[in-house]
Design a protein around this motif. Structure first.
Motif, mmCIF file in Angstrom:
data_model
loop_
_atom_site.group_PDB
_atom_site.id
_atom_site.type_symbol
_atom_site.label_atom_id
_atom_site.label_comp_id
_atom_site.label_asym_id
_atom_site.label_seq_id
_atom_site.Cartn_x
_atom_site.Cartn_y
_atom_site.Cartn_z
ATOM 1 N N UNK A 1 49.588 45.872 27.002
ATOM 2 C CA UNK A 1 48.620 44.821 26.762
ATOM 3 C C UNK A 1 49.219 43.486 27.165
ATOM 4 N N UNK A 2 48.494 42.699 27.937
ATOM 5 C CA UNK A 2 49.021 41.395 28.307
ATOM 6 C C UNK A 2 48.273 40.743 29.448
ATOM 7 N N UNK A 3 48.958 39.795 30.048
ATOM 8 C CA UNK A 3 48.411 39.001 31.141
ATOM 9 C C UNK A 3 48.998 39.464 32.461
ATOM 10 N N UNK A 4 48.187 39.423 33.492
ATOM 11 C CA UNK A 4 48.649 39.716 34.845
ATOM 12 C C UNK A 4 48.295 38.522 35.718
ATOM 13 N N UNK A 5 49.267 38.072 36.509
ATOM 14 C CA UNK A 5 49.043 36.957 37.428
ATOM 15 C C UNK A 5 49.094 37.502 38.851
ATOM 16 N N UNK A 6 48.095 37.108 39.648
ATOM 17 C CA UNK A 6 48.016 37.493 41.048
ATOM 18 C C UNK A 6 48.020 36.224 41.885
ATOM 19 N N UNK A 7 48.949 36.129 42.830
ATOM 20 C CA UNK A 7 48.939 35.025 43.803
ATOM 21 C C UNK A 7 48.462 35.616 45.112
ATOM 22 N N UNK A 8 47.317 35.138 45.606
ATOM 23 C CA UNK A 8 46.749 35.715 46.823
ATOM 24 C C UNK A 8 47.382 35.116 48.076
ATOM 25 N N UNK B 1 46.692 30.916 45.951
ATOM 26 C CA UNK B 1 45.872 30.648 44.776
ATOM 27 C C UNK B 1 46.208 31.691 43.719
ATOM 28 N N UNK B 2 46.493 31.226 42.497
ATOM 29 C CA UNK B 2 46.839 32.136 41.409
ATOM 30 C C UNK B 2 45.615 32.409 40.540
ATOM 31 N N UNK B 3 45.431 33.695 40.209
ATOM 32 C CA UNK B 3 44.385 34.125 39.285
ATOM 33 C C UNK B 3 45.059 34.913 38.179
ATOM 34 N N UNK B 4 44.562 34.739 36.953
ATOM 35 C CA UNK B 4 45.112 35.451 35.807
ATOM 36 C C UNK B 4 44.095 36.432 35.267
ATOM 37 N N UNK B 5 44.602 37.584 34.820
ATOM 38 C CA UNK B 5 43.755 38.653 34.322
ATOM 39 C C UNK B 5 44.251 39.146 32.973
ATOM 40 N N UNK B 6 43.316 39.570 32.125
ATOM 41 C CA UNK B 6 43.607 40.280 30.894
ATOM 42 C C UNK B 6 43.709 41.757 31.255
ATOM 43 N N UNK B 7 44.770 42.418 30.802
ATOM 44 C CA UNK B 7 44.949 43.859 31.025
ATOM 45 C C UNK B 7 45.234 44.493 29.668
ATOM 46 N N UNK B 8 44.517 45.562 29.321
ATOM 47 C CA UNK B 8 44.705 46.172 28.004
ATOM 48 C C UNK B 8 45.613 47.393 28.028
ATOM 49 N N UNK B 9 46.162 47.728 29.163
ATOM 50 C CA UNK B 9 47.009 48.916 29.287
ATOM 51 C C UNK B 9 46.515 49.757 30.447
#
Length: 133
Positions: free
Chosen positions: A47-54, A58-66
């Motif tokens: 469970x946590x945050x995921x950061x994607x730099x395209x 540009x950085x986008x953040x996502x919620x991931x539950x597992x």
């Protein structure tokens, strides 16, 4: 900088599909980051945050539950139990879920039901935390 194909998939939808130059997320053994040409890997997600730099930086953040994370030569696939872009989190709804789950947990007698409610509570608390940033 080199990029790789990234997909974030839940049982209900494809949350993200595109090129990334860097991804950082929480696995069951700790936080990890990857760049293009990473060695192949399969890992469980926490469970946590995921950061994607395209590819446009540009950085986008996502919620991931597992879920699970698979890295192959030029592609990374996130198979998440639940995932959403942080900007799509409804903080008011997540706070309401937190309160409802806390009330429910006070009434639960069976350990199995309590464990599921605790997991749901942690997910809602993470959504509140990420959505308020």
């Amino acid at each position: 900088m080199a990029t790789f194909n990234l997909e974030i998939i839940t049982p209900l939808e494809v949350v993200y599909r595109g090129e990334a130059e860097f991804v950082k997320l929480r696995t069951i053994v700790g936080d990890m980051g990857i760049l293009a040409h990473h060695a192949p890997l399969v890992s469980g997600l926490a469970l946590g945050q995921m950061m994607v730099r395209n590819e446009n930086k540009v950085e986008e953040n996502f919620f991931i539950s597992g879920g699970f994370w698979e890295i192959s030569k030029d592609k990374t696939v996130i198979l998440a139990d639940d995932a959403m872009n942080v900007k799509d989190i409804d903080v008011v709804l997540a706070k309401r879920e937190v309160e409802e789950l806390k009330a429910k947990m006070e009434k639960i007698k069976e350990e199995k039901d309590l464990a599921q409610a605790e997991k749901s509570l942690q997910e809602s608390l993470m959504k509140v935390q990420l959505g308020q940033r």
